[in-house]
Enzyme design. Structure first.
Site, PDB file in Angstrom:
ATOM      1  N   CYS A   1     -22.896   7.995  31.646  1.00 15.36           N
ATOM      2  CA  CYS A   1     -22.497   9.401  31.876  1.00 15.36           C
ATOM      3  C   CYS A   1     -23.599  10.222  32.554  1.00 15.36           C
ATOM      4  O   CYS A   1     -23.331  11.288  33.100  1.00 15.36           O
ATOM      5  CB  CYS A   1     -22.093  10.050  30.566  1.00 15.36           C
ATOM      6  SG  CYS A   1     -20.771   9.174  29.732  1.00 15.36           S
TER       7      CYS A   1
ATOM      8  N   HIS B   1     -22.908  17.612  30.819  1.00 12.79           N
ATOM      9  CA  HIS B   1     -21.923  16.534  30.697  1.00 12.79           C
ATOM     10  C   HIS B   1     -20.865  16.969  29.677  1.00 12.79           C
ATOM     11  O   HIS B   1     -21.187  17.489  28.612  1.00 12.79           O
ATOM     12  CB  HIS B   1     -22.617  15.245  30.251  1.00 12.79           C
ATOM     13  CG  HIS B   1     -21.662  14.157  29.913  1.00 12.79           C
ATOM     14  ND1 HIS B   1     -20.588  13.858  30.714  1.00 12.79           N
ATOM     15  CD2 HIS B   1     -21.599  13.307  28.852  1.00 12.79           C
ATOM     16  CE1 HIS B   1     -19.906  12.864  30.164  1.00 12.79           C
ATOM     17  NE2 HIS B   1     -20.497  12.519  29.030  1.00 12.79           N
TER      18      HIS B   1
ATOM     19  N   ASN C   1     -13.683  13.696  28.514  1.00 10.49           N
ATOM     20  CA  ASN C   1     -14.950  13.141  28.989  1.00 10.49           C
ATOM     21  C   ASN C   1     -14.656  12.153  30.127  1.00 10.49           C
ATOM     22  O   ASN C   1     -14.125  11.076  29.872  1.00 10.49           O
ATOM     23  CB  ASN C   1     -15.652  12.446  27.813  1.00 10.49           C
ATOM     24  CG  ASN C   1     -16.967  11.800  28.197  1.00 10.49           C
ATOM     25  OD1 ASN C   1     -17.283  11.669  29.385  1.00 10.49           O
ATOM     26  ND2 ASN C   1     -17.722  11.369  27.203  1.00 10.49           N
TER      27      ASN C   1
HETATM   28  N1  COA Z   1      -8.611  11.414  14.637  1.00 12.76           N
HETATM   29  C1  COA Z   1      -8.717  11.581  13.306  1.00 12.76           C
HETATM   30  N2  COA Z   1      -9.788  11.195  12.602  1.00 12.76           N
HETATM   31  C2  COA Z   1     -10.781  10.591  13.273  1.00 12.76           C
HETATM   32  C3  COA Z   1     -10.728  10.360  14.655  1.00 12.76           C
HETATM   33  C4  COA Z   1      -9.583  10.791  15.341  1.00 12.76           C
HETATM   34  N3  COA Z   1      -9.431  10.635  16.654  1.00 12.76           N
HETATM   35  N4  COA Z   1     -11.864   9.741  15.038  1.00 12.76           N
HETATM   36  C5  COA Z   1     -12.622   9.593  13.937  1.00 12.76           C
HETATM   37  N5  COA Z   1     -11.953  10.091  12.869  1.00 12.76           N
HETATM   38  C6  COA Z   1     -12.387  10.123  11.472  1.00 12.76           C
HETATM   39  C7  COA Z   1     -13.386   9.056  11.153  1.00 12.76           C
HETATM   40  O1  COA Z   1     -12.749   7.833  10.895  1.00 12.76           O
HETATM   41  C8  COA Z   1     -14.046   9.633   9.912  1.00 12.76           C
HETATM   42  O2  COA Z   1     -13.231   9.382   8.807  1.00 12.76           O
HETATM   43  P1  COA Z   1     -13.893   8.963   7.405  1.00 12.76           P
HETATM   44  O3  COA Z   1     -14.721  10.145   7.010  1.00 12.76           O
HETATM   45  O4  COA Z   1     -12.717   8.724   6.563  1.00 12.76           O
HETATM   46  O5  COA Z   1     -14.710   7.755   7.696  1.00 12.76           O
HETATM   47  C9  COA Z   1     -14.029  11.149  10.175  1.00 12.76           C
HETATM   48  O6  COA Z   1     -13.044  11.350  11.213  1.00 12.76           O
HETATM   49  C10 COA Z   1     -15.351  11.695  10.651  1.00 12.76           C
HETATM   50  O7  COA Z   1     -15.879  10.788  11.614  1.00 12.76           O
HETATM   51  P2  COA Z   1     -17.203  11.095  12.406  1.00 12.76           P
HETATM   52  O8  COA Z   1     -17.502   9.955  13.310  1.00 12.76           O
HETATM   53  O9  COA Z   1     -18.261  11.573  11.472  1.00 12.76           O
HETATM   54  O10 COA Z   1     -16.701  12.339  13.243  1.00 12.76           O
HETATM   55  P3  COA Z   1     -17.559  13.291  14.121  1.00 12.76           P
HETATM   56  O11 COA Z   1     -17.433  14.662  13.649  1.00 12.76           O
HETATM   57  O12 COA Z   1     -18.944  12.750  14.362  1.00 12.76           O
HETATM   58  O13 COA Z   1     -16.779  13.219  15.509  1.00 12.76           O
HETATM   59  C11 COA Z   1     -16.994  12.137  17.626  1.00 12.76           C
HETATM   60  C12 COA Z   1     -16.646  11.979  16.157  1.00 12.76           C
HETATM   61  C13 COA Z   1     -16.872  10.796  18.311  1.00 12.76           C
HETATM   62  C14 COA Z   1     -16.026  13.128  18.247  1.00 12.76           C
HETATM   63  C15 COA Z   1     -18.445  12.693  17.728  1.00 12.76           C
HETATM   64  O14 COA Z   1     -19.299  11.931  16.901  1.00 12.76           O
HETATM   65  C16 COA Z   1     -18.961  12.666  19.111  1.00 12.76           C
HETATM   66  O15 COA Z   1     -18.487  13.376  19.976  1.00 12.76           O
HETATM   67  N6  COA Z   1     -20.022  11.878  19.371  1.00 12.76           N
HETATM   68  C17 COA Z   1     -20.612  11.788  20.648  1.00 12.76           C
HETATM   69  C18 COA Z   1     -19.745  10.915  21.472  1.00 12.76           C
HETATM   70  C19 COA Z   1     -20.015  11.061  22.931  1.00 12.76           C
HETATM   71  O16 COA Z   1     -20.393  12.083  23.388  1.00 12.76           O
HETATM   72  N7  COA Z   1     -19.787   9.994  23.637  1.00 12.76           N
HETATM   73  C20 COA Z   1     -19.875   9.957  25.026  1.00 12.76           C
HETATM   74  C21 COA Z   1     -21.183   9.524  25.443  1.00 12.76           C
HETATM   75  S1  COA Z   1     -21.337   9.879  27.092  1.00 12.76           S
END
Ligand code: COA
Length: 327
Positions: free
Chosen positions: A114, A253, A283
């Protein structure tokens, strides 16, 4: 006399097909509310399965060239940033070079995930600084829908397809003023798309399927992203002897609204001066920054003399920022 790499034309391309959060509720255990609240994404564009991603890169490039006022034959080099190429070989850059008739251009791909567009701008600017090339087409072209696991709710709700392009020319006026690019390869396992090597670990992560799909440790990437973007912008400002108040726009980004909010708040930068497109497009990996830049320019937000920071992070893990004074 020192030359500056200066952007003289921008273009972008998004597929017509809009996929809303509600559509994803039918595919994985998720909800519109969760996606909105945790990411800020409302919808994304998805390319038809049978179309190559390079089609988007060609369209974005043709627009950028038209807006620049130069001919495709005047382009000396095509650099394409992608982590979702149509082929391992040929490069996307060769496909796009052929598609736009840039018959005098060398062409190669660059993969910094990215962060790739800002990496590619940095590389392009080096060719201009040395005097080797005058006009360079920098493209970011991503068909993430082709490498997303549509059964994995942790990732499939985040990504979209798109391409952005710019023509960079050698100019006496700024231009690109500076950049900061970096990587922390020890964290490479946090975002992976296997290609020719499937370790036991990667097979396990993908439920023992040899699918070439994205796996991501979201929480780890989140923590990395906020610090990487803030540190990179602060380093850039220090090197340029500027303060955050001197900056007119930040184009980050477009991965997650919470990452953007946390980062700009750590930088003491007002959110009103941050360009946001992730609600509409999700994204789009390295294409997200040039799409946001081109949209902001088309809408009249970006004006001559303004100082703009582009800043990204991504797989690798990598980060990159650049400071541009708009001509
Ligand atoms: N819908 C519903 N629940 C979801 C879900 C979805 N699409 N995706 C994850 N969950 C759940 C998880 O399973 C977890 O459940 P649990 O507590 O029972 O285990 C809960 O939501 C929290 O998960 P978590 O990973 O802590 O969520 P988060 O607040 O960190 O959000 C992302 C997840 C991926 C949105 C976030 O971590 C993120 O944006 N990370 C950076 C990713 C990124 O930028 N990537 C691109 C790189 S260029």
């Amino acid at each position: 006399m020192k030359k500056f790499g200066t952007i003289i034309g921008l273009g972008y391309c998004l597929p017509d097909n809009i996929v809303n959060n509600n559509d994803l509720e039918k595919m994985v255990d998720t909800s519109d509310q969760w996606i909105r609240e945790r990411t800020g994404i409302l919808r994304r564009r998805i390319l038809d399965r049978e179309k190559p991603s390079s089609d988007m890169g060609i369209e974005a490039s043709l627009k950028a060239i038209k807006n620049s006022g130069i001919e495709a034959s005047e382009i000396d080099l095509v650099i394409v940033s992608t982590e979702s190429p149509d082929y391992l070989t040929p490069s996307m850059a060769c496909i796009i070079q052929g598609g736009i008739d840039a018959v005098n251009a060398a062409a190669f791909d660059l993969n910094a995930a990215c962060s790739g567009f800002v990496y590619a701008l940095t590389v392009a600017d080096q060719f201009i600084q040395t005097g080797m090339y005058k006009n360079i087409l920098v493209v970011a072209c991503e068909g993430l829908s082709k490498v997303v696991d549509w059964k994995d709710r942790n990732t499939c709700v985040l990504f979209g397809d798109g391409a952005g392009a710019c023509v960079l020319t050698a100019s006496d006026e700024p231009g690109i003023l500076g950049y900061d690019i970096g990587a922390d390869g020890k964290k490479y396992k946090n975002i992976t798309i296997p290609c020719t090597h499937f370790s036991e670990e990667e097979l396990f992560k993908r439920k023992n399927k040899r699918d070439q799909v994205i796996y991501m440790e979201g929480r780890e990437v989140f923590k990395f992203a906020v610090n990487a973007m803030t540190d990179s912008v602060n380093k850039l400002l220090r090197e340029q002897d500027l303060s955050i108040e001197d900056i007119d726009w930040i184009i980050p980004h477009q991965a997650n609204m919470r990452i953007i909010n946390n980062s700009v708040s750590k930088m003491n930068f007002p959110i009103e001066k941050v360009i946001i497109t992730l609600d509409e497009y999700g994204n789009t990996s390295s294409a997200s920054i040039p799409i946001a830049l081109a949209e902001a320019y088309d809408s009249g937000k970006i004006k001559s003399g303004q100082k703009i920071i582009l800043v990204g992070f991504g797989g690798g893990l990598t980060w990159a920022s650049t400071l541009i004074q708009w001509i």
